[in-house]
Scaffold this active site. Structure first.
Site, PDB file in Angstrom:
ATOM      1  N   ARG A 147       1.116 128.325  41.856  1.00  0.00           N
ATOM      2  CA  ARG A 147       0.033 129.286  41.976  1.00  0.00           C
ATOM      3  C   ARG A 147      -0.779 128.949  43.232  1.00  0.00           C
ATOM      4  NH1 ARG A 147       0.076 127.376  36.607  1.00  0.00           N
ATOM      5  NH2 ARG A 147       0.608 128.958  35.041  1.00  0.00           N
ATOM      6  N   LYS A 171      -3.309 125.007  35.262  1.00  0.00           N
ATOM      7  CA  LYS A 171      -4.372 125.596  34.461  1.00  0.00           C
ATOM      8  C   LYS A 171      -4.863 124.603  33.415  1.00  0.00           C
ATOM      9  CE  LYS A 171      -3.297 130.531  34.805  1.00  0.00           C
ATOM     10  NZ  LYS A 171      -2.965 131.756  34.047  1.00  0.00           N
ATOM     11  N   HIS A 237       0.870 135.324  45.187  1.00  0.00           N
ATOM     12  CA  HIS A 237       1.528 135.306  43.881  1.00  0.00           C
ATOM     13  C   HIS A 237       2.920 135.929  43.917  1.00  0.00           C
ATOM     14  CE1 HIS A 237       0.657 134.023  39.819  1.00  0.00           C
ATOM     15  NE2 HIS A 237       1.281 135.084  39.350  1.00  0.00           N
ATOM     16  N   ARG A 240       5.483 133.342  44.172  1.00  0.00           N
ATOM     17  CA  ARG A 240       5.772 132.695  42.876  1.00  0.00           C
ATOM     18  C   ARG A 240       6.785 133.539  42.108  1.00  0.00           C
ATOM     19  NH1 ARG A 240       3.505 129.185  38.951  1.00  0.00           N
ATOM     20  NH2 ARG A 240       3.161 130.055  36.879  1.00  0.00           N
ATOM     21  N   HIS A 263       4.217 127.170  32.760  1.00  0.00           N
ATOM     22  CA  HIS A 263       3.854 128.116  31.711  1.00  0.00           C
ATOM     23  C   HIS A 263       3.670 127.390  30.382  1.00  0.00           C
ATOM     24  CE1 HIS A 263       5.655 131.861  33.900  1.00  0.00           C
ATOM     25  NE2 HIS A 263       4.408 131.641  34.222  1.00  0.00           N
ATOM     26  N   TYR A 272      10.634 137.283  34.156  1.00  0.00           N
ATOM     27  CA  TYR A 272      11.434 137.113  35.372  1.00  0.00           C
ATOM     28  C   TYR A 272      12.929 137.300  35.136  1.00  0.00           C
ATOM     29  CZ  TYR A 272       7.129 135.132  37.198  1.00  0.00           C
ATOM     30  OH  TYR A 272       5.826 134.965  37.592  1.00  0.00           O
TER      31      TYR A 272
END
Length: 296
Positions: A147, A171, A237, A240, A263, A272
């Site tokens: 990210r 995150k 992004h 990514r 994730h 994806y």
């Protein structure tokens, strides 16, 4: 401090949300407050009723806002009032019964592999410090799937050239180790040899030694993508998305891609699989002995 400011502080320091998420929550809640104050200028967010929440959501639907956008605003309200209830500020959550609208599955856009190869292998980037840095940005984002905020948080000490890995802070301050491929490692060494000695520990810097900011990163990526690709979106992004889509097409296991992307669950990674699924359908149609046979 208002209840909104208190909530945003909680999100930033307790929940560790990104600056973009924080901005989205603030805008959504300020919009709802403006809606409430059309009837009463002195009304506070914490005094909103279930009826007022429902009317606001209905007004968004009448304004032809997309279901995805409405769901995001609903989430902002739900999170805010859940926080107020947990803090004992309100007894009844006015947003608790708000329903999620159905949305169509969004297929992420990505840059075609050939376009990325042409850009990274061509003479797009010059030999200046900025040119070397900008090429490294593309090699890094496209080669790791990080990210934008993760990229900008990397410090020189996070690099491990013995193992060819980088430590990434994702995150909610969750750390993960991401491998670096040989071309990226080579570009990193070129960049570091051209990066003047600075007290700033951050990896990506401006010429004067200041840390590269998100707005500057966005402008850099947008500039090169506009000149060298046909991609619809031109943000960090999309690189990514390109990383994830392309390695899945090459046969990477979905769970491995999940770990590389950082994730929390597999469902976030499954978006994806769209292009690889289309490719598999094509291969199946061409290869299966009964696929081309007409029905009798």
């Amino acid at each position: 401090m208002t209840k909104l400011q208190s909530f945003l502080t909680y999100l930033e320091f307790e929940k560790k949300v990104s600056s973009h998420t924080l901005t989205a929550y603030r805008i959504d809640l300020e919009q709802f407050l403006s809606f409430l104050q059309e009837e009463d200028k002195d009304v506070l967010l914490e005094n909103a009723t279930k009826a007022e929440v429902r009317v606001w959501i209905a007004s968004l639907m009448e304004a032809d806002l997309s279901p995805r956008s409405i769901n995001r605003k609903s989430t902002s309200l739900k999170s805010f009032y859940k926080y107020l209830k947990q803090c004992g500020i309100i007894d009844i959550d006015p947003a608790k019964t708000v329903h999620v609208l159905k949305t169509s599955k969004r297929i992420p856009q990505y840059v075609k592999p050939q376009e990325m190869d042409n850009m990274l292998n061509g003479e797009v980037f010059d030999d200046s410090f900025e040119g070397i840095r900008d090429k490294l940005i593309f090699e890094f984002l496209y080669g790791t799937g990080l990210r934008a905020n993760e990229l900008l948080s990397i410090q020189v000490n996070d690099l491990d050239f013995y193992k060819n890995t980088v430590k990434v802070l994702g995150k909610r301050d969750k750390e993960r180790i991401v491998p670096l491929h040989a071309v990226l490692v080579q570009q990193l060494k070129i960049y570091l040899s051209n990066r003047k000695e600075h007290q700033n520990p951050d990896l990506f810097l401006l010429q004067d030694g200041a840390t590269l900011k998100y707005s500057q990163l966005y402008s850099i990526v947008k500039h090169y993508l506009e000149l060298n690709t046909t991609a619809g979106k031109k943000s960090p992004h999309i690189l990514r998305h390109s990383f994830a889509t392309n390695i899945l097409e090459k046969g990477a296991a979905l769970n491995d891609v999940k770990e590389l992307l950082g994730h929390a669950n597999l469902s976030a990674t499954q978006i994806y699989t769209h292009s690889s699924l289309q490719r598999m359908k094509k291969v199946h149609a061409q290869a299966h002995p009964r696929a081309k046979k007409k029905r009798v």
